[in-house]
Every structure is written in C-alpha cells, then in structure tokens.
Write an enzyme that holds these catalytic residues in place. Structure first.
Site, PDB file in Angstrom:
ATOM      1  N   PHE A   1       0.715  -1.403   0.009  1.00 60.44           N
ATOM      2  CA  PHE A   1       0.042  -0.066  -0.094  1.00 60.44           C
ATOM      3  C   PHE A   1       0.836   1.255  -0.100  1.00 60.44           C
ATOM      4  CE2 PHE A   1      -2.778  -3.067   1.986  1.00 60.44           C
ATOM      5  CZ  PHE A   1      -3.765  -3.124   1.103  1.00 60.44           C
TER       6      PHE A   1
ATOM      7  N   GLU B   1     -11.531 -11.846  12.268  1.00 61.69           N
ATOM      8  CA  GLU B   1     -12.194 -12.291  10.880  1.00 61.69           C
ATOM      9  C   GLU B   1     -12.004 -13.622  10.341  1.00 61.69           C
ATOM     10  OE1 GLU B   1     -11.300  -7.638   9.170  1.00 61.69           O
ATOM     11  OE2 GLU B   1      -9.783  -9.186   8.831  1.00 61.69           O
TER      12      GLU B   1
ATOM     13  N   ASP C   1       4.699  -0.403   7.512  1.00 63.49           N
ATOM     14  CA  ASP C   1       5.093  -1.204   8.643  1.00 63.49           C
ATOM     15  C   ASP C   1       6.334  -1.357   9.258  1.00 63.49           C
ATOM     16  OD1 ASP C   1       2.324  -2.082   8.897  1.00 63.49           O
ATOM     17  OD2 ASP C   1       2.561  -3.897   8.513  1.00 63.49           O
TER      18      ASP C   1
END
Length: 447
Positions: free
Chosen positions: A31, A188, A317
C-alpha cells in the site's frame, strides 16, 4: 548470512540507466510503496519500484482466500499493469538482500544492483512468533497467497478426512481450528471459518455435520480487539459466540505442534491452526546498519526520513512513526497509503522545485473489522458503528480500495451472490508446501 556489496555482480538493473533525471527507488509494492510511486507518476523524476513478487496483493481480504470465499486473482493485480500509464516508472522484480549506503544502491540477490538518489523502504512486516519460529510450520500467519492457500487446504482437508474417519475423537480433532490472536485478523478468520462450516459446507457431506466444527479463538489479553473501544469489542465477542466460536481470553499458547496446541494447561487437538498474535518489521533496519525498536521498525522523523541517514525514507509497517501524542502509528493500510502519497508528493516538490521536506500528519479514516455475515464494527473515534450498516460500509470501503475496476466488479458480484445463496467460492484443495512464502516486500497487512 549477512550479504555485502561484494556478493553482487556490478550490473545496473535499472532499465533506464541512461536517464539523468533524479532517481527514486522504492522497495516494496504494498500500500505504501504503490501510493508513493503513483504520487510521482508523470513528474520529472525517474522511479523504480522493486518487489519480490510481480503483483500487488490486497492483504486485508486475504482471509477470504484462506476460507474459499475469493480466489487469489480477485485480490491481486500485476504491478506493471497498475503503473503502466506512468512512463517515468520502471518495475524490477527481485528480492532485496541489502543496501549499499556508501555507494547509494539497492542490492538485488543473485542479480545486481539499482542505484538511487532517494531511497524509500516500504518493505512491510511479517508475523512474530516471539522466539518460537518453529511454530510457523504448523500455524502459518496470513501475509501471502501461499499462506492463504495453506490455511484453506488445511481447513478443507480436515473436513474431507473427518468424512472418512470413524474414530469420534479423531473426527472431532479434524474439525477443530485454533486461531491465535484476538486482533482483527484473528476475529475475521474465526468468523470466516465459522461461516464456512455453518453455512457453505453444511450440505456437502454425508457422514459428518460441519456445523459441529469447533473453532477456538485464543487471546492472551483480557479481551479481543484491544485497539477498539470496549463497546465494539463486546459486540464482536457476542457475535462470534452466536456463530459458535469459542473465545478464550487471558490464555497464552505455550506450544504448537503437528497435532495441536497447548493452551494454558490444556492440549487441544486440531487440524488447522492460524497465527495472528503479533507482527514485526522486515529486516530493513539491518540493511542500513541502524538500531530498530523492539518490533524491528526504523525510527523516522516527521518528514518520514530515516534518522541518521541521508536521502533514505521509510513508510508503513517498516517505519516507527509517532503521532502528535508521541504514540506509534498503527500498522494499518490507511497509514501506509497516506504516508506513501504524502512522501511521493514531498519528494516531487523537493526534486523539481527544491522545496523543503514536508511533515507528515496522519488523518484517521476509521478502524474496522468484520465479524461475520451482517456483522462488523467501525471506530471513527468520536463515532462508532456496529451491525449490518457497519458490515455494508466495510464492504463498500474494501471494494473501493481494490486496485482495478475489474476486481471491484468481480468481488462485488461474488459477494452479492454468496450473500444471497450462503455459498462459498471454489473450494479447491491445491497446495504444495514448497510454495509457502516467507513474507513479502510490500505485500503487507494491514499497514
């Protein structure tokens, strides 16, 4: 073994080596890296983006690949296709082995090097097993397509083998899944496996009832979804329990092996185990020879420049970025995307107009997690959403963020059909253990 500049042939891998424009090299097409490259597209700078894969992976939906709701092609797009309209951007597929800071070049294993004027490290993260790396063999994280395929094969094989098994205890173990970590990934995954067992597979077998499958979510802390407000975490907890998920809080996993996991003092036999308990940054700090924090993140200034270096930046990150309160920014896709877009624009301004580096400021667009069918949570800070409307908003946001119109349409139609029919996607068991990845430069999670 630590590699150095002498381990690489003296070959410039940059396709446009004769171009004299300032050269920005981005390592990682996740991203952050992709947003940074796009922000510099069409400007008077030369950009090279390096990744070990030839595709950008939308990691937030990878759990749906792991539970047979989507295929890998639904959430991946070739990097060259994404960036092909920008003639000033080149793509190099290769695995980075280090950075030769003195000679200002990125070293590509067994290939050569890419020189840079500015370097952006957006190499993402991998799962942290807290010193128990051998657990990864039995409890993969969820960072790559190979990880997702391994988990999907494990879940589906468990049901297939249970169908043939006549030993009730063994049959129960084959239909047991243990998910370690009560963050968004763990929640999830637990919800998706529960839906697969309770709905998609309920009519597929003759000798077993998939609805009797045991799904255990283990969290070492006092509650799941610690980054979320307690009100939303309680809603998610109750929703998962209604789906049949067992939630164990204040419980630590002490060991993981081929037959199951030792949770506290109890050994749980399970065929599927998934790790989502913690992440650490890529080894980019080691490439630069600088000290990182406990999670391996590189300290950066307000302009995202790596402290103690010249013309090197880090985002996503990989970077330790502090907010206005001095707290580290979370490893989320929206953080990496905003950092990448900001840094790309800032570098263009520096290189084209000689502007001073611009300080980055994160704008929180909300944090979300999906719990199951018609159930999700959204935290916007002052405002909070839960339930069906939050689930619809989650779906709209994720479809919007997918790269490429084709993926958006395909995923939307598949979700609509599966919501109406309660069916999953192609439940194919096709996994070769040798394909399992080691993480991805730029194919990060959320972050």
């Amino acid at each position: 073994m630590q590699l150095n500049a002498n381990d690489y042939p003296d070959i410039d891998l940059t396709p446009s080596g004769a171009d004299k424009r300032p050269h920005v090299v981005i390592v990682g097409a996740g991203f952050g890296g992709l947003a940074c490259a796009r922000a510099m597209g069409g400007h008077a700078v030369r950009v090279t983006i390096v990744d070990r894969h030839n595709y950008h992976l939308f990691v937030p939906l990878l759990y749906q690949v792991a539970t047979a709701a989507l295929s890998p092609a639904d959430i991946a797009e070739p990097i060259r296709k994404i960036l092909r309209r920008h003639e000033n951007i080149d793509v190099v597929m290769g695995e980075v082995g280090g950075v030769d800071v003195a000679r200002r070049r990125v070293l590509i294993q067994e290939a050569g090097y890419v020189p840079y004027d500015r370097l952006v490290l957006a190499t993402g993260s991998k799962y942290d097993y807290f010193g128990n790396e051998h657990w990864a063999k039995y409890a993969p994280g969820l960072k790559t397509v190979a990880d997702a395929r391994q988990i999907r094969a494990s879940v589906l094989l468990g049901f297939e083998r249970a169908e043939m098994c006549r030993d009730r205890d063994r049959q129960k173990a084959l239909m047991t899944s243990v998910i370690v970590g009560g963050g968004p990934t763990g929640v999830e995954m637990a919800g998706a496996i529960a839906e697969l067992a309770r709905w998609s597979l309920r009519r597929d077998f003759r000798n077993i009832d998939p609805r009797s499958a045991r799904i255990i979510l283990v969290e070492a802390g006092p509650r799941i979804l610690a980054p979320f407000p307690e009100e939303l975490a309680r809603y998610a907890h109750a929703s998962l329990e209604r789906m049949g998920v067992e939630i164990l809080t204040d419980q630590a996993v002490r060991d993981i092996g081929p037959e199951g996991a030792l949770i506290g003092d109890e050994f749980v036999r399970a065929s599927t185990m998934v790790w989502g308990a913690g992440v650490k940054a890529s080894p980019a700090a080691q490439w630069l020879g600088i000290e990182a924090d406990r999670q391996g993140r590189i300290p950066v200034g307000k302009d995202l420049a790596v402290e103690g270096t010249e013309d090197i930046y880090s985002i996503g990150d990989t970077a330790l970025t502090l907010d206005d309160r001095g707290e580290p920014l979370p490893g989320l896709a929206q953080v990496a995307t905003q950092q990448g877009a900001h840094l790309g624009k800032s570098l263009v301004a520096q290189l084209e107009r000689g502007a001073a580096p611009a300080a980055f400021r994160f704008r929180n667009r909300g944090n979300t997690a999906i719990v199951g069918r018609n159930a999700a949570i959204f935290d916007f800070g002052k405002r909070r959403l839960k339930g069906r409307f939050a689930w619809m908003l989650w779906a709209l946001v994720h479809v919007y963020l997918l790269v490429g119109f084709e993926q958006r349409m395909l995923v939307s139609l598949q979700w609509l059909w599966r919501w109406i029919t309660y069916q999953s996607g192609a439940r194919l068991i096709a996994y070769d253990p040798s394909e399992r990845g080691r993480g991805s430069q730029g194919s990060e999670p959320p972050g």
